[in-house]
Write a protein that holds these residues in place. Structure first.
Motif, PDB file in Angstrom:
ATOM      1  N   GLU A  92       1.030  -1.053   0.305  1.00  0.00           N
ATOM      2  CA  GLU A  92       0.181  -0.294   0.069  1.00  0.00           C
ATOM      3  C   GLU A  92       1.281   0.759   0.219  1.00  0.00           C
ATOM      4  OE1 GLU A  92      -2.525   0.366   2.602  1.00  0.00           O
ATOM      5  OE2 GLU A  92      -4.447  -1.727   2.793  1.00  0.00           O
ATOM      6  N   GLN A  93       0.752   2.263  -0.413  1.00  0.00           N
ATOM      7  CA  GLN A  93       0.916   3.446  -0.392  1.00  0.00           C
ATOM      8  C   GLN A  93       0.405   4.784   0.540  1.00  0.00           C
ATOM      9  OE1 GLN A  93       2.002   4.576  -4.708  1.00  0.00           O
ATOM     10  NE2 GLN A  93       2.592   3.180  -5.048  1.00  0.00           N
ATOM     11  N   VAL A  94       1.429   5.160   0.779  1.00  0.00           N
ATOM     12  CA  VAL A  94       1.509   5.828   1.925  1.00  0.00           C
ATOM     13  C   VAL A  94       1.952   7.679   1.622  1.00  0.00           C
ATOM     14  CG1 VAL A  94       1.568   6.252   3.920  1.00  0.00           C
ATOM     15  CG2 VAL A  94       1.176   4.378   3.344  1.00  0.00           C
ATOM     16  N   VAL A  95       1.274   8.042   1.761  1.00  0.00           N
ATOM     17  CA  VAL A  95       1.583  10.178   1.298  1.00  0.00           C
ATOM     18  C   VAL A  95       1.630  10.843   2.328  1.00  0.00           C
ATOM     19  CG1 VAL A  95       1.159  12.553   0.282  1.00  0.00           C
ATOM     20  CG2 VAL A  95      -0.123   9.642  -0.794  1.00  0.00           C
ATOM     21  N   VAL A  96       2.833  11.369   2.978  1.00  0.00           N
ATOM     22  CA  VAL A  96       3.248  11.262   3.935  1.00  0.00           C
ATOM     23  C   VAL A  96       3.961  13.526   3.863  1.00  0.00           C
ATOM     24  CG1 VAL A  96       5.305  11.735   5.822  1.00  0.00           C
ATOM     25  CG2 VAL A  96       3.990   9.683   4.676  1.00  0.00           C
ATOM     26  N   PRO A  97       3.436  14.399   4.611  1.00  0.00           N
ATOM     27  CA  PRO A  97       3.174  15.597   4.196  1.00  0.00           C
ATOM     28  C   PRO A  97       4.915  15.738   4.543  1.00  0.00           C
ATOM     29  CG  PRO A  97       1.834  14.839   6.155  1.00  0.00           C
ATOM     30  CD  PRO A  97       1.856  13.771   5.860  1.00  0.00           C
ATOM     31  N   GLY A  98       5.643  16.812   3.460  1.00  0.00           N
ATOM     32  CA  GLY A  98       6.542  17.469   3.435  1.00  0.00           C
ATOM     33  C   GLY A  98       6.913  18.182   5.311  1.00  0.00           C
ATOM     34  N   GLY A  99       5.907  18.346   5.283  1.00  0.00           N
ATOM     35  CA  GLY A  99       6.111  19.548   7.256  1.00  0.00           C
ATOM     36  C   GLY A  99       6.410  18.020   8.081  1.00  0.00           C
ATOM     37  N   MET A 100       6.069  16.543   7.545  1.00  0.00           N
ATOM     38  CA  MET A 100       6.048  15.893   8.482  1.00  0.00           C
ATOM     39  C   MET A 100       7.460  14.759   8.546  1.00  0.00           C
ATOM     40  SD  MET A 100       4.682  12.399  10.072  1.00  0.00           S
ATOM     41  CE  MET A 100       4.849  11.203   8.742  1.00  0.00           C
ATOM     42  N   VAL A 101       8.475  15.236   7.291  1.00  0.00           N
ATOM     43  CA  VAL A 101       9.423  14.908   7.132  1.00  0.00           C
ATOM     44  C   VAL A 101      10.313  16.074   7.946  1.00  0.00           C
ATOM     45  CG1 VAL A 101      11.067  14.241   5.228  1.00  0.00           C
ATOM     46  CG2 VAL A 101       8.438  13.410   5.276  1.00  0.00           C
ATOM     47  N   GLY A 102      10.182  17.217   7.553  1.00  0.00           N
ATOM     48  CA  GLY A 102      11.058  18.022   8.383  1.00  0.00           C
ATOM     49  C   GLY A 102      12.103  18.214   7.246  1.00  0.00           C
ATOM     50  N   ASP A 103      13.598  18.366   7.794  1.00  0.00           N
ATOM     51  CA  ASP A 103      15.043  18.346   7.682  1.00  0.00           C
ATOM     52  C   ASP A 103      15.781  17.516   7.001  1.00  0.00           C
ATOM     53  OD1 ASP A 103      15.210  20.869   7.906  1.00  0.00           O
ATOM     54  OD2 ASP A 103      15.934  20.745   9.889  1.00  0.00           O
ATOM     55  N   SER A 104      14.935  16.198   7.529  1.00  0.00           N
ATOM     56  CA  SER A 104      15.076  14.745   6.732  1.00  0.00           C
ATOM     57  C   SER A 104      14.976  14.689   5.763  1.00  0.00           C
ATOM     58  CB  SER A 104      14.481  13.509   8.012  1.00  0.00           C
ATOM     59  OG  SER A 104      14.779  13.259   9.141  1.00  0.00           O
ATOM     60  N   ALA A 105      14.287  14.611   4.512  1.00  0.00           N
ATOM     61  CA  ALA A 105      13.546  15.340   3.388  1.00  0.00           C
ATOM     62  C   ALA A 105      15.451  15.197   2.551  1.00  0.00           C
ATOM     63  CB  ALA A 105      13.066  16.394   2.754  1.00  0.00           C
ATOM     64  N   ALA A 106      16.265  15.716   2.479  1.00  0.00           N
ATOM     65  CA  ALA A 106      17.099  15.537   2.186  1.00  0.00           C
ATOM     66  C   ALA A 106      17.817  14.281   2.211  1.00  0.00           C
ATOM     67  CB  ALA A 106      18.303  16.758   2.297  1.00  0.00           C
ATOM     68  N   TYR A 107      17.810  13.916   3.130  1.00  0.00           N
ATOM     69  CA  TYR A 107      18.233  12.137   2.837  1.00  0.00           C
ATOM     70  C   TYR A 107      18.047  10.877   2.485  1.00  0.00           C
ATOM     71  CZ  TYR A 107      21.180  14.232   6.845  1.00  0.00           C
ATOM     72  OH  TYR A 107      21.970  15.725   7.161  1.00  0.00           O
ATOM     73  N   LEU A 108      15.987  11.638   2.129  1.00  0.00           N
ATOM     74  CA  LEU A 108      15.966  10.793   1.434  1.00  0.00           C
ATOM     75  C   LEU A 108      16.206   9.875  -0.015  1.00  0.00           C
ATOM     76  CD1 LEU A 108      11.982  11.750   2.375  1.00  0.00           C
ATOM     77  CD2 LEU A 108      13.591   9.551   3.049  1.00  0.00           C
ATOM     78  N   GLN A 109      16.511   8.391  -0.439  1.00  0.00           N
ATOM     79  CA  GLN A 109      17.091   8.220  -1.111  1.00  0.00           C
ATOM     80  C   GLN A 109      15.872   7.111  -2.152  1.00  0.00           C
ATOM     81  OE1 GLN A 109      21.168   6.763  -0.049  1.00  0.00           O
ATOM     82  NE2 GLN A 109      22.058   8.777  -0.385  1.00  0.00           N
ATOM     83  N   GLU A 110      15.778   7.313  -3.097  1.00  0.00           N
ATOM     84  CA  GLU A 110      15.323   6.496  -3.912  1.00  0.00           C
ATOM     85  C   GLU A 110      15.343   4.635  -3.094  1.00  0.00           C
ATOM     86  OE1 GLU A 110      14.582   4.666  -8.329  1.00  0.00           O
ATOM     87  OE2 GLU A 110      13.933   7.231  -7.624  1.00  0.00           O
ATOM     88  N   ASN A 111      14.265   4.237  -2.768  1.00  0.00           N
ATOM     89  CA  ASN A 111      14.041   2.771  -2.182  1.00  0.00           C
ATOM     90  C   ASN A 111      14.993   2.527  -1.322  1.00  0.00           C
ATOM     91  OD1 ASN A 111      12.807   1.192  -5.076  1.00  0.00           O
ATOM     92  ND2 ASN A 111      14.814   1.195  -6.039  1.00  0.00           N
ATOM     93  N   MET A 112      15.056   3.521  -0.298  1.00  0.00           N
ATOM     94  CA  MET A 112      15.700   3.301   1.143  1.00  0.00           C
ATOM     95  C   MET A 112      14.610   3.328   2.090  1.00  0.00           C
ATOM     96  SD  MET A 112      16.445   7.137   3.281  1.00  0.00           S
ATOM     97  CE  MET A 112      18.161   7.049   3.416  1.00  0.00           C
ATOM     98  N   ALA A 113      14.806   1.935   3.043  1.00  0.00           N
ATOM     99  CA  ALA A 113      13.964   1.175   3.731  1.00  0.00           C
ATOM    100  C   ALA A 113      14.257   2.467   5.264  1.00  0.00           C
ATOM    101  CB  ALA A 113      14.357  -0.252   3.874  1.00  0.00           C
TER     102      ALA A 113
END
Length: 190
Positions: A92-113
């Motif tokens: 199932e796909q989950v959409v997470v608001p950018g505000g919740m991810v915050g500064d961590s968004a820059a660390y997200l990499q495709e297919n990251m667990a």
């Protein structure tokens, strides 16, 4: 809801505060003076609107810890100001608001667990892996013979984050970075 004393609250915990709102703990520090009452200062963000709050409690004060389920997800892609994750077990796909991810968004990499904390079927917090590997795209040139371990130079990673690296690390080098504080850990072994 589980009741926990303030001294046992840790980063990433979800607590239900006296206003009935859910908060994610960003930082918790205990202070034990020689004389006087020991205290715990908790920096937290309200999940509903992202407002940060800092409160100081006696270490023995009781706080309501919300029951959240930790579910493994895979990061897929950004979608506007939001981020899309896929549940690893039921797809199932989950959409997470950018505000919740915050500064961590820059660390997200495709297919990251990643681990999403779910409360009543909705994502309320995200936990990234403690380390990521990224490539240096910009830094000062390597100076031959400069191996002093105490000195560091600025570098920019392929995800746009600025970190400090040892002088022997050059452009194109893959490095391991701590996602909690953005510090250089080591050269990547791959």
């Amino acid at each position: 809801m589980a009741v926990e004393i303030a001294a046992d609250i840790r980063r990433g915990n979800i607590i239900e505060y006296t206003d009935g709102q859910l908060y994610v703990v960003l930082k918790a520090e205990s202070f034990r003076p020689g004389k006087g009452t020991p205290t715990t200062t908790i920096e937290m963000r309200r999940i509903s609107d992202g407002i940060k709050v800092v409160n100081t409690f006696k270490t023995s004060d009781k706080l309501e810890k919300a029951f959240v389920e930790e579910v493994e997800h895979t990061y897929l892609y950004p979608e506007g100001d939001n981020y899309v994750f896929m549940n690893s077990s039921n797809y199932e796909q989950v959409v997470v608001p950018g505000g919740m991810v915050g500064d961590s968004a820059a660390y997200l990499q495709e297919n990251m667990a990643v681990s999403l904390q779910m409360f009543n079927g909705e994502a309320v917090s995200i936990t990234l892996p403690q380390r990521i590997t990224a490539e240096i795209v910009e830094t000062e040139p390597v100076v031959k013979g400069q191996t002093a371990s105490g000195s560091y130079k600025p570098a920019i990673l392929d995800n746009g984050i600025r970190i400090m690296v040892p002088p022997h690390v050059g452009v194109g080098t893959r490095v391991v970075v701590n996602t909690e504080d953005g510090s250089y850990l080591e050269r990547a072994k791959d």
